[in-house]
Write a protein that holds these residues in place. Structure first.
Motif, short mmCIF file in Angstrom:
data_model
loop_
_atom_site.label_atom_id
_atom_site.label_comp_id
_atom_site.label_asym_id
_atom_site.label_seq_id
_atom_site.Cartn_x
_atom_site.Cartn_y
_atom_site.Cartn_z
N VAL A 184 5.79 -3.35 -0.82
CA VAL A 184 5.59 -3.35 0.63
C VAL A 184 4.19 -3.85 0.97
N ASN A 185 3.20 -3.40 0.23
CA ASN A 185 1.84 -3.88 0.47
C ASN A 185 1.75 -5.38 0.25
N GLY A 186 2.46 -5.86 -0.77
CA GLY A 186 2.48 -7.31 -1.01
C GLY A 186 3.06 -8.07 0.16
N GLY A 187 4.14 -7.54 0.74
CA GLY A 187 4.73 -8.19 1.91
C GLY A 187 3.79 -8.16 3.10
N ILE A 188 3.13 -7.02 3.28
CA ILE A 188 2.20 -6.90 4.41
C ILE A 188 1.03 -7.85 4.23
N THR A 189 0.52 -7.98 3.01
CA THR A 189 -0.59 -8.91 2.79
C THR A 189 -0.18 -10.34 3.10
N THR A 190 1.06 -10.70 2.76
CA THR A 190 1.54 -12.04 3.09
C THR A 190 1.54 -12.26 4.60
N PHE A 191 2.00 -11.24 5.32
CA PHE A 191 2.01 -11.34 6.78
C PHE A 191 0.59 -11.38 7.34
N ALA B 191 3.06 6.95 -18.10
CA ALA B 191 3.52 7.81 -17.02
C ALA B 191 4.02 6.97 -15.86
N LEU B 192 5.21 7.29 -15.41
CA LEU B 192 5.76 6.62 -14.24
C LEU B 192 5.87 7.63 -13.13
N SER B 193 4.98 7.55 -12.15
CA SER B 193 4.95 8.56 -11.09
C SER B 193 6.05 8.31 -10.08
N SER B 194 6.63 9.38 -9.62
CA SER B 194 7.54 9.28 -8.47
C SER B 194 7.23 10.43 -7.54
N VAL B 195 7.42 10.19 -6.27
CA VAL B 195 7.10 11.22 -5.28
C VAL B 195 8.31 12.10 -5.10
N GLU B 196 8.17 13.36 -5.40
CA GLU B 196 9.27 14.30 -5.25
C GLU B 196 9.08 15.09 -3.95
N ALA B 197 9.93 16.04 -3.76
CA ALA B 197 9.89 16.83 -2.53
C ALA B 197 8.53 17.48 -2.35
N GLY B 198 8.07 17.48 -1.12
CA GLY B 198 6.80 18.10 -0.80
C GLY B 198 5.60 17.25 -1.12
N GLY B 199 5.85 16.02 -1.57
CA GLY B 199 4.74 15.12 -1.84
C GLY B 199 4.11 15.33 -3.19
N GLU B 200 4.65 16.20 -4.06
CA GLU B 200 4.08 16.42 -5.39
C GLU B 200 4.40 15.22 -6.27
N LEU C 237 12.12 6.84 2.84
CA LEU C 237 13.01 5.68 2.84
C LEU C 237 14.22 5.88 1.92
N PRO C 238 14.03 6.24 0.64
CA PRO C 238 15.21 6.44 -0.20
C PRO C 238 16.10 7.58 0.27
N ASP C 239 15.49 8.63 0.83
CA ASP C 239 16.32 9.73 1.34
C ASP C 239 17.26 9.25 2.44
N VAL C 240 16.79 8.30 3.24
CA VAL C 240 17.61 7.78 4.34
C VAL C 240 18.63 6.75 3.85
N ARG D 205 -3.64 9.96 -3.75
CA ARG D 205 -2.57 8.96 -3.76
C ARG D 205 -1.47 9.30 -2.76
N ASP D 206 -1.45 10.53 -2.31
CA ASP D 206 -0.36 10.97 -1.44
C ASP D 206 -0.61 10.50 -0.01
N THR D 207 -0.45 9.20 0.20
CA THR D 207 -0.68 8.60 1.51
C THR D 207 0.61 8.58 2.31
N LEU D 208 0.49 8.34 3.59
CA LEU D 208 1.67 8.24 4.45
C LEU D 208 2.55 7.08 4.01
N MET D 209 1.93 5.94 3.65
CA MET D 209 2.70 4.80 3.17
C MET D 209 3.53 5.17 1.94
N ARG D 210 2.90 5.87 0.99
CA ARG D 210 3.62 6.21 -0.23
C ARG D 210 4.75 7.19 0.05
N ARG D 211 4.50 8.15 0.90
CA ARG D 211 5.58 9.10 1.24
C ARG D 211 6.73 8.40 1.93
#
Length: 896
Positions: A800-807, A867-876, A492-495, A480-486
């Motif tokens: 984001v995937n939903g928006g991309i599929t629309t495009f 379970a609600l997953s969230s990506v923390e530091a280091g992609g874990e 994105l939230p860090d910025v 699940r640790d894809t570039l899109m998800r990271r």
């Protein structure tokens, strides 16, 4: 210090929360049960859905295409519709124009020799005199002019359409240089030079020095025959088809010159062909979207990659389109080019729910090994969110279906019905396909379309969690640790949630809204049916020649009088004609007043009549005479010829530059007619049917948008259980519409019915982007910034995937030739860009600053929660266990 989420609430908000808990709790139980039932009988579920799709698909047998513009873009209860009915009842036949353009390139000067004029004579004689075109049927179809011949306009009028006169004219160029000449062959009685010659130059004496374009135009009757939703004039169309072929095959004597025809038959045919060709883009969109969905649902894990579900998701959308459209056809709602756009809308919206369901499934991961329970938990987790967006989408479009503009009404109804079917099919049919995928994973069988080896059809058992094309270990978490998800969940939230990021985001949002507001202020109303004709067609080139080289055909308008006492009111008839000529929107030379001509030709025969009988008999004798025969179609007598039931006074409107000016023009001539109620006067032009629809576009758009936003707010309020959260979502969606409307102007488009549809569509699409994020925020724990980040981590990738599929789904429309699809593509791009920006970037920033402090998340035991997953530091991936329950002031848990 950042405020922690509140766990108790004021008493006046507890009722709303109890309502929300009841709704969400009920949905959670319902979807858990539904997921388990589908998991128990997936084959039966698929069979039932396919059977239902097949039955509803029978509705396609009643498919009727509506191509009549007056039935699509204006209210059916409008004043123009009533006036058209009056005209049809009293005068029947309308008119249509058959036009030929003879043009040369920049090296051509038609004054260098007589060749071009002689070509014009050959053309005229073959079409009208020699029975070459359609066996000479033109003489049976044409309107008769004062000359007693077919009404026509061309440069040949300088020589009274006589070849010998032209050949004997040694100063033929000087003859052509004349202006303000009478023309008995033209209905207006005047030879308008700008109408028959184009791209010409004169010397200081006024004589022509060069001409590169001629126009020849006949006026013929139009007798429409209605067959269902189709209107046609078989005789006129047969003639126009032969005319088109003859023009195309004409052998011009002048080098670098060519003839081009412009007829109603070919005009309609080109629009239909364009519609059919662009319809093929739907198949391309399905293919592209399927590929993208398969890629998104793939992963680097041979075992946990679920790319085949991409195909299942798009197949589910296809079933919803078949069912939704079939039901609409079955109940008699017509199909049109505008409605065809719903297919692309569904391709964008439909797959979104599948992404959310799959995201919930992968969040649960291997914490649940019983597939039946796992799918129940998956739907329980995703159900409320997709219900929120589906209900708001459907409600927003149902509001649009209450409009009085038929095209917008049909589009909205088709969209609402199809969205409901997609929602139902995604939680049943798609989940059934998911069940088979989970069975495959349980058997530890590789994904048959693994991302690294498409179509590998690898059926071997995977002994270890291996990545594609390598034996390296690959856990489900790493898969699940894809570039899109990271990017969406961490970078994105860090910025954007940093202090500089928040400032930049808010300033850019303000800049977009300010520029959008300026654009809205400058946005103009305009609509032209010619926009539906592609420029690279023969009709497109003919229209370009007409607009570039000639003054353009002035819009014909007619003034009508009703069944009144004309003998008693005969003094009002000349006053009415004078008022028409004095109207600033009327070309005074174009006015043909039958009563003035009658008075002049008969020596005041009207005013000299001693009795009513003598008055009407004098008019009847006049129109039956050779002198007055040209007015035979202008006056309708009663069956016994004892009185007049209606009269017509034709004229032409002056040129305008915009839709706003066209509407002002319509209002002006109507005001002129309204000044003569004693004559039951009215003004009507075919263009008024479209202008009335254009005139109410702003009003209808504002009405539909406000109603849709109100519905979105109410639904969001129930699901989010917080007024401030619902208001933030409402403002976020409104901001997208403001930006969309403003940038429509900056892209050179105008406000009309097609744009109005996209404005309403923007609400339906952007609800998904904003509501998912807000819903995830309300069900996350922590400080406001923490909850905003967790919301992006939980649902951001799906959004984001939903928006991309629309495009992606609408990308083929970039190559469309039809105006509707071109506008839809531009608007879709704007909607996706602004929708994602305000939903995934601006909304989390706003929530981190002023979002509701109340949270519905309460940590519980791991085995009792979702379970609600969230990506923390280091992609874990660190599981955050949450529920949607609220702690009461007394310390108890509501619903516990």
């Amino acid at each position: 210090m950042e405020e922690r989420p509140k766990t108790n609430t004021p008493a006046d908000e507890r009722y709303l929360k109890r309502l929300s808990d009841s709704v969400n709790g009920g949905l959670e139980r319902f979807y858990r049960d539904l997921g388990e039932r589908v998991a128990e009988k997936p084959k039966l579920t698929i069979f039932f859905i396919l059977l239902l799709t097949g039955l509803l698909g029978l509705g396609w047998l009643r498919l009727e295409v509506e191509e009549r513009g007056d039935r699509l873009y204006t209210s059916q209860n409008s004043e123009a519709q009533d006036d058209r009915d009056f005209v049809d009842d009293n005068f029947g036949a309308s008119v249509r124009f058959v036009t030929m353009f003879y043009t040369g390139d920049s090296s051509v000067n038609f004054l260098d020799s007589r060749a071009a004029i002689l070509d014009m004579f050959d053309f005229y004689e073959d079409v009208e005199l020699n029975d070459v075109v359609d066996n000479g049927d033109l003489r049976d179809l044409c309107i008769i002019s004062e000359s007693g011949e077919c009404a026509k306009e061309s440069v040949l009028a300088f020589w009274q359409y006589n070849r010998t006169t032209f050949l004997e004219d040694d100063d033929w160029v000087v003859t052509m240089s004349q202006v303000d000449q009478e023309d008995p062959f033209a209905l207006s009685g005047q030879l308008e030079v700008d109408n028959v010659m184009g791209t010409f130059e004169r010397d200081e004496t006024g004589n022509l020095t060069s001409v590169r374009a001629f126009r020849f135009e006949w006026t013929i009757e139009e007798n429409l025959v209605t067959d269902g939703r189709e209107e046609s004039d078989p005789e006129a169309e047969d003639f126009e088809e032969d005319f088109h072929d003859y023009t195309k095959d004409f052998d011009e004597s002048v080098d670098n010159a060519a003839m081009t025809s412009l007829t109603t038959w070919r005009y309609d045919q080109v629009i239909s062909e364009t519609f059919a060709n662009d319809g093929q883009l739907t198949a391309i969109a399905y293919v592209i979207l399927t590929i993208y969905a398969c890629i998104v649902m793939s992963s680097r894990s041979k075992l946990y990659s679920r790319s085949v579900l991409g195909l299942a998701a798009v197949f589910t959308v296809g079933c919803s389109v078949v069912s939704g459209f079939g039901l609409c056809f079955a109940i008699g709602i017509p199909f049109s080019l505008v409605v065809n756009s719903v297919i692309f809308v569904m391709l964008g919206l439909g797959v979104d729910d599948a992404f959310v369901i799959l995201d919930a499934l992968t969040d649960i991961g291997d914490t649940e090994t019983v597939i039946k329970t796992k799918l129940g938990r998956t739907l329980a987790r995703a159900g409320a969110s997709i219900t929120l967006t589906s209900v708001t989408d459907c409600a927003a479009f149902l509001v649009g279906s209450s409009t009085i503009i038929p095209a917008l009404q049909a589009f909205s109804f088709f969209a609402a019905v199809t969205i409901l079917f997609d929602f139902f099919y995604q939680v049943t049919l798609f989940v059934a396909f998911v069940k088979f995928e989970e069975d495959r994973i349980a058997r530890r069988q590789a994904d048959c379309t693994c991302l690294c080896a498409p179509f590998c059809m690898d059926k071997t058992v995977v002994e270890t969690d291996a990545a594609c094309c390598t034996s390296a270990p690959m856990t489900q978490a790493l898969a699940r640790d894809t570039l899109m998800r990271r990017c969406v969940s961490k970078y994105l939230p860090d910025v954007i949630l940093s202090t500089p990021g928040k400032v930049c985001v808010l300033l850019s949002a303000v800049a977009i809204l300010v520029s959008g507001g300026v654009g809205i202020d400058a946005l103009e109303l305009d609509f032209n049916i010619d926009w539906f004709v592609p420029e690279n067609t023969d009709i497109g080139r003919a229209l370009q020649i007409r607009d570039d080289s000639f003054a353009g055909r002035q819009v014909p308008v007619s003034f009508y009088t009703g069944s009144v006492d004309y003998f008693a009111l005969q003094d009002r008839l000349p006053a009415f004609c004078d008022a028409i000529r004095n109207d600033r929107e009327i070309d005074d030379l174009s006015v043909t007043c039958w009563y003035d001509e009658f008075q002049e030709d008969t020596g005041n025969g009207g005013t000299n009549a001693a009795t009513e009988e003598e008055f009407y008999q004098g008019i009847l004798d006049y129109v039956n005479s050779e002198q007055g025969s040209r007015f035979e179609d202008f006056i309708r007598f009663s069956d016994d010829n004892s009185t007049i039931l209606a009269t017509r006074i034709p004229a032409e409107l002056v040129d305008t530059d915009s839709g706003d000016e066209d509407i002002e023009q319509m209002d002006s001539v109507r005001d002129t007619a309204d000044d003569f109620p004693e004559l039951e006067a009215r003004a009507y032009a075919t263009s008024f049917l479209f202008l009335e629809g254009l005139a109410i576009v702003y009003e209808e758009t504002i009405r539909n948008v406000l109603l849709a936003l109100a519905v979105v707010f109410l639904v969001s309020l129930v699901f989010l259980a917080d007024i401030s959260a619902a208001v933030i979502v409402l403002l976020n969606i409104s901001a997208v519409d403001v930006a969309l409307l403003g940038y429509i102007h900056w892209l050179g488009m105008h406000m009309n019915t097609v744009i109005a549809i996209n404005v309403l569509l923007a609400i339906g699409l952007t609800v998904d982007y904003s509501a998912h994020i807000a819903h995830a925020y309300m069900h996350s724990a922590g400080t406001r910034p923490e909850r905003a980040k967790k919301a992006l981590g939980h649902i951001g990738v799906s959004v984001v995937n939903g928006g991309i599929t629309t495009f992606v789904a609408t990308l083929p429309l970039a190559f469309a030739q039809s105006y509707v699809f071109q506008v839809f593509f531009r608007c879709f791009v704007l909607i996706v860009l602004f929708g994602l920006y305000f939903g995934v970037v601006v909304l989390p920033v706003v929530l981190s600053l002023v979002g509701p402090s109340v949270s519905y998340a309460v940590p519980e035991k791991e085995d009792e929660t979702l379970a609600l997953s969230s990506v923390e530091a280091g992609g874990e991936h660190q599981p955050l266990r949450t529920t949607t329950k609220v702690v009461s002031p007394d310390g108890t848990v509501d619903g516990a």
